[in-house]
Design an enzyme around this catalytic site. Structure first.
Site, PDB file in Angstrom:
ATOM      1  N   GLY A  57       1.941   2.925  -6.028  1.00 19.17           N
ATOM      2  CA  GLY A  57       1.215   2.328  -7.138  1.00 19.17           C
ATOM      3  C   GLY A  57      -0.243   2.036  -6.852  1.00 19.17           C
ATOM      4  O   GLY A  57      -0.966   2.843  -6.249  1.00 19.17           O
TER       5      GLY A  57
ATOM      6  N   GLY B 105      -1.624  -0.099  -4.828  1.00 15.19           N
ATOM      7  CA  GLY B 105      -1.975  -0.231  -3.422  1.00 15.19           C
ATOM      8  C   GLY B 105      -2.224   1.108  -2.765  1.00 15.19           C
ATOM      9  O   GLY B 105      -3.174   1.261  -1.981  1.00 15.19           O
TER      10      GLY B 105
ATOM     11  N   ALA C  63       0.793  -1.228   0.000  1.00 16.79           N
ATOM     12  CA  ALA C  63       0.000   0.000   0.000  1.00 16.79           C
ATOM     13  C   ALA C  63       0.822   1.273   0.000  1.00 16.79           C
ATOM     14  O   ALA C  63       0.269   2.357   0.138  1.00 16.79           O
ATOM     15  CB  ALA C  63      -0.932   0.000   1.213  1.00 16.79           C
TER      16      ALA C  63
ATOM     17  N   TYR D 127       5.709 -15.511 -13.637  1.00 16.29           N
ATOM     18  CA  TYR D 127       4.764 -14.467 -13.245  1.00 16.29           C
ATOM     19  C   TYR D 127       3.335 -14.890 -13.581  1.00 16.29           C
ATOM     20  O   TYR D 127       2.415 -14.710 -12.761  1.00 16.29           O
ATOM     21  CB  TYR D 127       5.108 -13.158 -13.952  1.00 16.29           C
ATOM     22  CG  TYR D 127       4.155 -12.028 -13.615  1.00 16.29           C
ATOM     23  CD1 TYR D 127       4.158 -11.458 -12.345  1.00 16.29           C
ATOM     24  CD2 TYR D 127       3.272 -11.534 -14.564  1.00 16.29           C
ATOM     25  CE1 TYR D 127       3.290 -10.418 -12.031  1.00 16.29           C
ATOM     26  CE2 TYR D 127       2.400 -10.505 -14.262  1.00 16.29           C
ATOM     27  CZ  TYR D 127       2.413  -9.944 -12.999  1.00 16.29           C
ATOM     28  OH  TYR D 127       1.539  -8.917 -12.688  1.00 16.29           O
TER      29      TYR D 127
END
Length: 306
Positions: free
Chosen positions: A25, A27, A22, A175
């Site tokens: 970006g 978050g 957080a 990923y």
């Protein structure tokens, strides 16, 4: 029907939200919006300086906002456990859990403190363990639990015989697996919540192609100039801001009428940008046999159970 925006978030006064990753970006944008709607927000991240800056920014934008930073290294199960123990000791029900933190396509194979491949360990296993440990508080709060997946899940495959990619590491497929695992986790958690009466609303979301530091800290971390050059050319056309990228997550976490097992994302071309709505879940994410095996393997790897 008008597209969902931050103005559609209901009053969240008195509710507690926990957001991982957080401090920047997606978050941070998510935390900003939740705090703006009155929620108390725990900003989970590993960098105290960024945490202080994020909390200060939120209080500047929303004077009186109740936010605080929790230092947690999601590449360490012991750090995750310490945070969960702290929350459990406090005993306050959690209304919203957003498992947002992640890393993308690291050029070379790295491992977490517990020896897991970094992307699989950070993006998925840490959030699996965190959710399991916080389950008593989540059930008491009848929480919305949101897993951050990705359009990358579409090409993903769960390698049950080599989840940590110890053989033939390739950054992008790893990923893809981690984000497919997150989507499968959301769907399987919904199924188990219904079966066990946990009362959770377990959903997933993805940001499309959002302009964040994910690429700079992932594919370009070792000087991937060609990759960065290609992205810089495409971004103005194909991407949207981090604030817009956070809207599917906010919709999943707060909108009325959300049903467990749903998946939210941008509605534009190839799901890359646009207003948020119901997203496409590829068939491999809905395979119950693989989901059960992944769940069992995850419990074994993390040492936690639901």
């Amino acid at each position: 029907m008008a597209a969902f925006t931050v103005r559609d978030i209901p009053d969240l006064s008195g509710k507690l939200a926990v957001v991982t990753g957080a401090t920047g970006g997606l978050g941070l944008e998510t935390a900003l919006a939740l705090a703006g709607a009155g929620a108390e927000v725990a900003l989970v991240g590993r960098n105290p300086a960024k945490g202080r800056d994020a909390a200060a920014l939120i209080r500047t934008r929303h004077p009186g906002a109740k936010v605080w930073f929790e230092q947690v290294d999601l590449a360490s199960l012991s750090s995750v456990g310490e945070f969960a123990d702290e929350m459990l000791a406090e005993g306050r029900p959690i209304d919203i859990l957003i498992n947002n933190a992640g890393v993308m396509a690291l050029p070379r194979r790295q491992t977490t403190a517990d020896g897991f491949e970094m992307q699989f360990g950070t993006n998925y296993l840490s959030h699996f363990a965190l959710t399991a440990r916080l389950l008593p508080l989540l059930t008491t709060g009848q929480a919305r639990v949101v897993q951050l997946a990705s359009i990358a899940h579409k090409g993903g495959r769960i390698r049950l015989d080599d989840l940590n990619h110890e053989r033939g590491y390739r950054a992008w497929p790893v990923y893809q697996q981690s984000k497919l695992a997150m989507l499968m986790f959301a769907v399987e958690l919904d199924r188990r919540s219904r079966a066990n009466g946990w009362g959770l609303t377990s959903v997933a979301a993805h940001p499309g192609f959002a302009r964040t530091d994910l690429i700079a800290n992932g594919p370009a971390v070792d000087g991937g100039s060609l990759f960065e050059w290609g992205v810089s050319l495409l971004a103005p056309v194909l991407s949207h801001s981090a604030a817009d990228g956070a809207l599917p997550t906010l919709m999943a976490a707060t909108a009325s009428g959300v049903v467990g097992g749903q998946y939210f994302g941008p509605q534009g071309w190839n799901d890359m940008k646009g207003p948020p709505g119901i997203a496409d879940i590829r068939p491999q994410a809905m395979d119950p046999e693989v989901a059960t095996k992944l769940w069992t393997a995850s419990e074994g790897l993390t040492g936690v159970t639901f």
